[in-house]
Design a protein around this motif. Structure first.
Motif, PDB file in Angstrom:
ATOM      1  N   MET A 156      -6.291  -4.933   8.706  1.00 27.27           N
ATOM      2  CA  MET A 156      -5.232  -4.795   7.783  1.00 27.27           C
ATOM      3  C   MET A 156      -5.581  -2.960   6.945  1.00 27.27           C
ATOM      4  SD  MET A 156      -3.310  -6.657   4.666  1.00 27.27           S
ATOM      5  CE  MET A 156      -3.240  -8.039   5.758  1.00 27.27           C
ATOM      6  N   ARG A 157      -4.543  -2.358   7.167  1.00 34.29           N
ATOM      7  CA  ARG A 157      -5.031  -0.838   6.620  1.00 34.29           C
ATOM      8  C   ARG A 157      -5.558  -0.744   5.038  1.00 34.29           C
ATOM      9  NH1 ARG A 157      -1.602   4.657   6.628  1.00 34.29           N
ATOM     10  NH2 ARG A 157      -0.515   3.586   4.804  1.00 34.29           N
ATOM     11  N   VAL A 158      -4.856  -1.861   4.220  1.00 38.01           N
ATOM     12  CA  VAL A 158      -5.141  -1.758   2.744  1.00 38.01           C
ATOM     13  C   VAL A 158      -6.528  -2.118   2.634  1.00 38.01           C
ATOM     14  CG1 VAL A 158      -4.007  -3.899   2.212  1.00 38.01           C
ATOM     15  CG2 VAL A 158      -3.982  -2.096   0.659  1.00 38.01           C
ATOM     16  N   VAL A 159      -7.175  -3.157   3.304  1.00 38.86           N
ATOM     17  CA  VAL A 159      -8.325  -3.664   3.251  1.00 38.86           C
ATOM     18  C   VAL A 159      -9.325  -2.800   3.774  1.00 38.86           C
ATOM     19  CG1 VAL A 159      -9.695  -5.855   3.989  1.00 38.86           C
ATOM     20  CG2 VAL A 159      -7.267  -6.072   3.551  1.00 38.86           C
ATOM     21  N   GLU A 160      -9.140  -2.178   4.763  1.00 40.15           N
ATOM     22  CA  GLU A 160     -10.327  -1.043   5.362  1.00 40.15           C
ATOM     23  C   GLU A 160     -10.158  -0.152   4.318  1.00 40.15           C
ATOM     24  OE1 GLU A 160      -8.528   0.204   8.741  1.00 40.15           O
ATOM     25  OE2 GLU A 160      -9.089  -1.486  10.032  1.00 40.15           O
ATOM     26  N   ALA A 161      -9.063   0.430   3.611  1.00 42.39           N
ATOM     27  CA  ALA A 161      -9.233   1.396   2.467  1.00 42.39           C
ATOM     28  C   ALA A 161      -9.964   0.865   1.500  1.00 42.39           C
ATOM     29  CB  ALA A 161      -7.767   2.029   2.132  1.00 42.39           C
TER      30      ALA A 161
END
Length: 372
Positions: free
Chosen positions: A1-6
């Motif tokens: 998930m993009r927000v977790v990676e960020a």
């Protein structure tokens, strides 16, 4: 998930959880919420996702994937710009006596830009839902919505009603949210478009007129002035419309006519939806647009053209939605006429030399929830 990676990239660890809150589109009931009136929004499939971890101090560190570099806020009143919508929720919860400390947050939004689908409420409710769980506040969804509204009213400085935050927090998939903005009573009303062979198209004009600056607050003041002149707590309490209009003039008269008749239109739409005749609400959508254009004076040429072209393309009904002066229109369209409506609207914009609007179907989605 993009927000977790960020989140990992920004803060060097795992978030405690990920929460999502949707934007909303209002089917009918415009500019009635701050008049203690009736509204009928539903949540859209787009919104704000927040990866959040609590902190042991009172610092708020937040990064938006749409806004760039992370911000560190040590004193809440020093927050600037978009971060005020985030920090305002911390402020509202603390002001209410809740034991909320700091947090690290990364937020990611996919609400179409400029569409008037209330990305600000989605951001506030996503943050409020996360803090409610992380700090064990045991707030109801309506209490989260009210805290989010207070953040926007008293911290950000936007005098919005409760509709946007309530829709983001309480909506259910496949349903519209009927809300009495005085009692805060809510009821989810079935709104299964596909079952009845319809789509609700959002026509995003992409327009924001500078004319709108301060105009929302002026409309609200007109309504409050009219209620005071009529001796009622709010325009919700006007029961004799013709008698009320005879005592008013100018802007106050026009605003009152819109609010009172719009409340009646909301009730009528609910009756038709409960009866299972989705297509019959079209005439009420049309009447709402005319009232917003002529009585509340919050439309604009781009919205009017979108509505008129939709009807020429055989939409069953169409109207502007949201605060006005730009943003989006909605059109209720039978499945077999969707292409004709799209062609009619894009053609009308092209004739005027305007950029083509974005047009996409919206299906009623779930309200705020934890994803992981």
């Amino acid at each position: 998930m993009r927000v977790v990676e960020a989140f990992r990239e920004t803060f060097g660890g795992e978030p405690a959880g990920v929460w999502h809150a949707p934007g909303r589109v209002n089917l009918i009931g415009e500019h009635t919420d701050y008049n203690d009136g009736l509204v009928l929004p539903f949540a859209v499939p787009w919104g704000v996702t927040a990866a959040v971890s609590p902190r042991e101090d009172d610092v708020v560190r937040v990064r938006s994937l749409q806004a760039g570099e992370p911000l560190t806020v040590e004193k809440l009143d020093e927050a600037k710009g978009w971060a005020r919508y985030v920090v305002g929720v911390f402020w509202a919860l603390r002001e209410a006596g809740h034991p909320v400390r700091g947090a690290d947050l990364v937020v990611d939004g996919d609400v179409p830009q400029g569409a008037g689908l209330s990305s600000s409420a989605a951001l506030e409710v996503a943050v409020g839902t996360a803090l409610n769980e992380l700090y064990g506040l045991a707030l109801t969804k309506m209490e989260i919505a009210l805290a989010a509204q207070r953040a926007e009213n008293d911290f950000v400085g936007m005098p919005c009603g409760i509709m946007d935050q309530a829709a983001s927090a309480l909506a259910e998939e496949g349903k519209a949210l009927f809300m009495d903005c005085r009692s805060l009573g809510v009821r989810n009303v079935p709104f299964d478009l596909a079952r009845h062979g319809f789509q609700l198209l959002i026509i995003n004009t992409g327009v924001h007129h500078e004319l709108a600056d301060g105009q929302y607050a002026r409309r609200r003041q007109d309504c409050e002035n009219a209620a005071k002149r009529l001796g009622v707590a709010s325009l919700r309490d006007v029961t004799d419309l013709s008698g009320a209009l005879s005592r008013l003039s100018g802007d106050e008269r026009r605003r009152t006519q819109h609010v009172v008749t719009e409340n009646h239109r909301v009730e009528a739409v609910i009756g038709l939806l409960r009866a299972g005749v989705v297509g019959e609400i079209g005439g009420l959508l049309n009447a709402s647009h005319l009232s917003l254009r002529d009585q509340f004076e919050v439309s604009c040429p781009e919205l009017d053209v979108a509505v008129e072209a939709s009807l020429r393309g055989r939409a069953r009904g169409a109207r502007m939605t949201g605060g006005g002066f730009g943003g989006s229109a909605i059109a209720l369209v039978a499945d077999e006429h969707v292409r004709a409506v799209r062609d009619s609207v894009t053609g009308a914009y092209a004739e005027r030399g305007w950029a083509a609007p974005e047009i996409y179907p919206a299906t009623p989605a779930s309200g705020a929830r934890r994803l992981t």
